[in-house]
Motif scaffolding. Structure first.
Motif, PDB file in Angstrom:
ATOM      1  N   ALA A   1      11.279  -0.727   0.925  1.00 28.88           N
ATOM      2  CA  ALA A   1      10.124  -1.003   0.069  1.00 28.88           C
ATOM      3  C   ALA A   1       9.521   0.224  -0.591  1.00 28.88           C
ATOM      4  CB  ALA A   1       9.044  -1.715   0.888  1.00 28.88           C
ATOM      5  N   VAL A   2       9.681   1.396   0.008  1.00 31.17           N
ATOM      6  CA  VAL A   2       8.950   2.588  -0.432  1.00 31.17           C
ATOM      7  C   VAL A   2       9.823   3.422  -1.361  1.00 31.17           C
ATOM      8  CG1 VAL A   2       7.810   4.695   0.338  1.00 31.17           C
ATOM      9  CG2 VAL A   2       7.530   2.574   1.631  1.00 31.17           C
TER      10      VAL A   2
ATOM     11  N   ARG B   1       0.827  -1.208   0.000  1.00 32.52           N
ATOM     12  CA  ARG B   1       0.000   0.000   0.000  1.00 32.52           C
ATOM     13  C   ARG B   1       0.862   1.259   0.000  1.00 32.52           C
ATOM     14  NH1 ARG B   1      -3.502   0.885   4.867  1.00 32.52           N
ATOM     15  NH2 ARG B   1      -4.375   2.572   3.606  1.00 32.52           N
ATOM     16  N   TYR B   2       1.857   1.264   0.862  1.00 35.19           N
ATOM     17  CA  TYR B   2       2.708   2.451   0.976  1.00 35.19           C
ATOM     18  C   TYR B   2       3.591   2.624  -0.252  1.00 35.19           C
ATOM     19  CZ  TYR B   2       1.064   3.263   5.659  1.00 35.19           C
ATOM     20  OH  TYR B   2       0.255   3.556   6.732  1.00 35.19           O
ATOM     21  N   ALA B   3       4.070   1.529  -0.796  1.00 39.45           N
ATOM     22  CA  ALA B   3       4.872   1.613  -2.014  1.00 39.45           C
ATOM     23  C   ALA B   3       4.040   2.183  -3.159  1.00 39.45           C
ATOM     24  CB  ALA B   3       5.425   0.236  -2.372  1.00 39.45           C
ATOM     25  N   ALA B   4       2.793   1.735  -3.273  1.00 40.00           N
ATOM     26  CA  ALA B   4       1.923   2.225  -4.334  1.00 40.00           C
ATOM     27  C   ALA B   4       1.593   3.698  -4.149  1.00 40.00           C
ATOM     28  CB  ALA B   4       0.643   1.398  -4.383  1.00 40.00           C
ATOM     29  N   ALA B   5       1.333   4.104  -2.898  1.00 39.46           N
ATOM     30  CA  ALA B   5       1.033   5.510  -2.633  1.00 39.46           C
ATOM     31  C   ALA B   5       2.244   6.389  -2.922  1.00 39.46           C
ATOM     32  CB  ALA B   5       0.580   5.683  -1.189  1.00 39.46           C
ATOM     33  N   ALA B   6       3.416   5.929  -2.529  1.00 39.33           N
ATOM     34  CA  ALA B   6       4.632   6.703  -2.785  1.00 39.33           C
ATOM     35  C   ALA B   6       4.880   6.834  -4.283  1.00 39.33           C
ATOM     36  CB  ALA B   6       5.824   6.044  -2.099  1.00 39.33           C
ATOM     37  N   GLN B   7       4.686   5.759  -5.027  1.00 38.29           N
ATOM     38  CA  GLN B   7       4.902   5.840  -6.466  1.00 38.29           C
ATOM     39  C   GLN B   7       3.907   6.788  -7.116  1.00 38.29           C
ATOM     40  OE1 GLN B   7       7.563   4.307  -8.210  1.00 38.29           O
ATOM     41  NE2 GLN B   7       6.814   5.953  -9.558  1.00 38.29           N
ATOM     42  N   ALA B   8       2.668   6.760  -6.647  1.00 32.36           N
ATOM     43  CA  ALA B   8       1.668   7.695  -7.166  1.00 32.36           C
ATOM     44  C   ALA B   8       2.061   9.132  -6.850  1.00 32.36           C
ATOM     45  CB  ALA B   8       0.297   7.374  -6.596  1.00 32.36           C
ATOM     46  N   ALA B   9       2.604   9.366  -5.653  1.00 33.64           N
ATOM     47  CA  ALA B   9       3.066  10.702  -5.295  1.00 33.64           C
ATOM     48  C   ALA B   9       4.205  11.147  -6.200  1.00 33.64           C
ATOM     49  CB  ALA B   9       3.497  10.728  -3.831  1.00 33.64           C
ATOM     50  N   LEU B  10       5.154  10.266  -6.426  1.00 34.23           N
ATOM     51  CA  LEU B  10       6.270  10.603  -7.313  1.00 34.23           C
ATOM     52  C   LEU B  10       5.774  10.894  -8.724  1.00 34.23           C
ATOM     53  CD1 LEU B  10       8.801   7.852  -6.150  1.00 34.23           C
ATOM     54  CD2 LEU B  10       8.895  10.294  -5.585  1.00 34.23           C
ATOM     55  N   ASP B  11       4.841  10.093  -9.193  1.00 30.17           N
ATOM     56  CA  ASP B  11       4.290  10.293 -10.531  1.00 30.17           C
ATOM     57  C   ASP B  11       3.572  11.630 -10.649  1.00 30.17           C
ATOM     58  OD1 ASP B  11       5.259   7.792 -11.194  1.00 30.17           O
ATOM     59  OD2 ASP B  11       3.312   6.784 -11.012  1.00 30.17           O
TER      60      ASP B  11
ATOM     61  N   GLY C   1       4.544  14.295  -9.127  1.00 27.90           N
ATOM     62  CA  GLY C   1       5.518  15.358  -8.936  1.00 27.90           C
ATOM     63  C   GLY C   1       5.728  15.780  -7.500  1.00 27.90           C
ATOM     64  N   LEU C   2       5.337  14.931  -6.556  1.00 30.87           N
ATOM     65  CA  LEU C   2       5.483  15.224  -5.140  1.00 30.87           C
ATOM     66  C   LEU C   2       6.706  14.533  -4.554  1.00 30.87           C
ATOM     67  CD1 LEU C   2       1.771  14.584  -4.177  1.00 30.87           C
ATOM     68  CD2 LEU C   2       2.914  16.793  -3.888  1.00 30.87           C
ATOM     69  N   GLY C   3       7.283  15.142  -3.520  1.00 32.83           N
ATOM     70  CA  GLY C   3       8.241  14.449  -2.685  1.00 32.83           C
ATOM     71  C   GLY C   3       7.504  13.587  -1.673  1.00 32.83           C
ATOM     72  N   VAL C   4       8.208  12.610  -1.115  1.00 36.26           N
ATOM     73  CA  VAL C   4       7.574  11.644  -0.214  1.00 36.26           C
ATOM     74  C   VAL C   4       8.276  11.639   1.138  1.00 36.26           C
ATOM     75  CG1 VAL C   4       6.924   9.233   0.150  1.00 36.26           C
ATOM     76  CG2 VAL C   4       6.886  10.198  -2.162  1.00 36.26           C
ATOM     77  N   ASN C   5       7.526  11.981   2.177  1.00 34.39           N
ATOM     78  CA  ASN C   5       7.962  11.840   3.562  1.00 34.39           C
ATOM     79  C   ASN C   5       7.107  10.769   4.229  1.00 34.39           C
ATOM     80  OD1 ASN C   5       9.602  14.051   3.029  1.00 34.39           O
ATOM     81  ND2 ASN C   5       8.303  15.503   4.110  1.00 34.39           N
ATOM     82  N   ALA C   6       7.477  10.371   5.430  1.00 37.13           N
ATOM     83  CA  ALA C   6       6.690   9.380   6.158  1.00 37.13           C
ATOM     84  C   ALA C   6       6.914   9.550   7.651  1.00 37.13           C
ATOM     85  CB  ALA C   6       7.057   7.960   5.728  1.00 37.13           C
ATOM     86  N   GLY C   7       5.910   9.157   8.436  1.00 39.09           N
ATOM     87  CA  GLY C   7       6.090   9.209   9.872  1.00 39.09           C
ATOM     88  C   GLY C   7       4.865   8.775  10.650  1.00 39.09           C
ATOM     89  N   HIS C   8       5.092   8.260  11.790  1.00 40.12           N
ATOM     90  CA  HIS C   8       4.157   7.865  12.843  1.00 40.12           C
ATOM     91  C   HIS C   8       4.399   6.394  13.180  1.00 40.12           C
ATOM     92  CE1 HIS C   8       0.842   9.395  15.338  1.00 40.12           C
ATOM     93  NE2 HIS C   8       0.584   8.118  15.510  1.00 40.12           N
ATOM     94  N   ASP C   9       4.986   6.188  14.343  1.00 40.69           N
ATOM     95  CA  ASP C   9       5.253   4.853  14.890  1.00 40.69           C
ATOM     96  C   ASP C   9       6.313   4.064  14.123  1.00 40.69           C
ATOM     97  OD1 ASP C   9       3.521   5.393  16.912  1.00 40.69           O
ATOM     98  OD2 ASP C   9       1.917   4.079  16.235  1.00 40.69           O
ATOM     99  N   LEU C  10       7.107   4.732  13.328  1.00 39.07           N
ATOM    100  CA  LEU C  10       8.294   4.072  12.789  1.00 39.07           C
ATOM    101  C   LEU C  10       9.294   3.900  13.924  1.00 39.07           C
ATOM    102  CD1 LEU C  10       8.662   6.000   9.408  1.00 39.07           C
ATOM    103  CD2 LEU C  10       7.778   3.681   9.755  1.00 39.07           C
ATOM    104  N   ASN C  11      10.030   2.778  13.896  1.00 37.72           N
ATOM    105  CA  ASN C  11      10.972   2.492  14.976  1.00 37.72           C
ATOM    106  C   ASN C  11      12.138   1.658  14.463  1.00 37.72           C
ATOM    107  OD1 ASN C  11      10.116  -0.292  14.961  1.00 37.72           O
ATOM    108  ND2 ASN C  11       8.367   0.278  16.236  1.00 37.72           N
ATOM    109  N   ARG C  12      13.004   1.254  15.350  1.00 38.47           N
ATOM    110  CA  ARG C  12      14.209   0.511  14.934  1.00 38.47           C
ATOM    111  C   ARG C  12      13.887  -0.856  14.361  1.00 38.47           C
ATOM    112  NH1 ARG C  12      18.264  -0.148  19.499  1.00 38.47           N
ATOM    113  NH2 ARG C  12      16.429  -0.043  20.856  1.00 38.47           N
ATOM    114  N   ASP C  13      12.738  -1.401  14.701  1.00 38.81           N
ATOM    115  CA  ASP C  13      12.358  -2.703  14.160  1.00 38.81           C
ATOM    116  C   ASP C  13      11.831  -2.609  12.730  1.00 38.81           C
ATOM    117  OD1 ASP C  13      13.025  -4.097  16.511  1.00 38.81           O
ATOM    118  OD2 ASP C  13      11.056  -3.669  17.386  1.00 38.81           O
ATOM    119  N   ASN C  14      10.982  -1.619  12.482  1.00 36.93           N
ATOM    120  CA  ASN C  14      10.268  -1.605  11.203  1.00 36.93           C
ATOM    121  C   ASN C  14      10.797  -0.617  10.176  1.00 36.93           C
ATOM    122  OD1 ASN C  14       9.147   0.989  11.862  1.00 36.93           O
ATOM    123  ND2 ASN C  14       7.447   0.015  12.951  1.00 36.93           N
TER     124      ASN C  14
END
Length: 253
Positions: free
Chosen positions: A214-215, A182-192, A194-207
């Motif tokens: 993947a993104v 899901r996130y890979a597809a959303a990021a690719q759509a954003a790139l397509d 013309g947007l830059g891609v950031n991410a955040g919320h509950d990312l941690n050393r495990d994930n």
């Protein structure tokens, strides 16, 4: 380009606010993270002042002038107090590099959803334009919905920040791979779009490494709660280096 690590220091302020001693210091925390290699600092000053307070915003903006290669990112709802900070900082020649628009209510416990552009586009458009006029990049906090990325670009956003709690919640479960897709597809759509891609919320050393791997086109991750929790045990410098190592691991895979 290496994925940038922006450290959210809200939880440092939350601990400080339980007493009137001024410790732990928000600016000291930011300094130690920047010295250890963090690429930026994020704050989310809420109207109730539950953690980051107005003075923190201005003190951090002044600190960031000493780190010209690092970025200052201010998050918040632009219909509440966010634009007041940006206007004031721009007036003092301390404008942040990025403003992340988040659709939080004033009483909301934490950010838990992205913008609905079918509903919110027209009120966001002039606020985004004002940020641009002040020389500030705008990122919109968005759910990982590919069909919304072109709409985010159309309203004037420069980037989107993908809300990653659903991915974090699925980590280690059978749904993990599907969430990453899901996130890979959303990021690719954003790139397509013309947007830059950031991410955040509950990312941690495990994930984090798997997410970076993947993104596509990921420019920045903003990490606060897990980062500060780790820093309580490891220290700011070691935690910064650990998260940078996670990013590097994902970049190389």
């Amino acid at each position: 380009m290496t994925v940038q690590l922006s450290v959210n220091v809200n939880k440092v302020a939350l601990v400080r606010n339980t007493r009137h001693l001024g410790i732990p210091s928000v600016t000291r925390a930011a300094t130690l993270c920047l010295q250890a290699g963090a690429h930026g600092v994020t704050v989310h000053p809420r109207p109730d002042g539950r953690h980051i307070r107005p003075q923190d915003v201005f003190e951090l903006a002044a600190l960031m002038k000493q780190w010209p290669r690092a970025e200052f990112n201010i998050e918040g709802n632009p219909t509440q107090n966010l634009l007041d900070f940006i206007r004031a900082l721009a007036g003092r020649d301390m404008r942040p590099q990025q403003a992340t628009f988040v659709p939080d209510s004033e009483s909301q416990f934490t950010s838990d959803h992205g913008w609905s552009l079918s509903r919110d586009a027209e009120r966001l458009r002039p606020l985004i334009a004002e940020c641009h006029a002040l020389g500030v990049r705008v990122s919109l906090f968005m759910d990982p919905m590919p069909d919304q990325m072109a709409a985010a670009r159309a309203v004037g956003a420069d980037r989107v920040e993908l809300y990653t709690e659903p991915y974090a919640a699925a980590w280690g479960t059978p749904d993990q791979a599907a969430q990453l897709q899901r996130y890979a597809a959303a990021a690719q759509a954003a790139l397509d779009a013309g947007l830059g891609v950031n991410a955040g919320h509950d990312l941690n050393r495990d994930n984090l490494a798997a997410f970076v791997r993947a993104v596509p086109g990921l420019a920045e991750v903003s990490i606060g709660h897990a980062f500060i929790a780790d820093a309580l045990e490891l220290g700011y410098a070691a935690t910064t280096q650990a998260y940078l190592a996670c990013i590097a691991s994902g970049d190389k895979s």
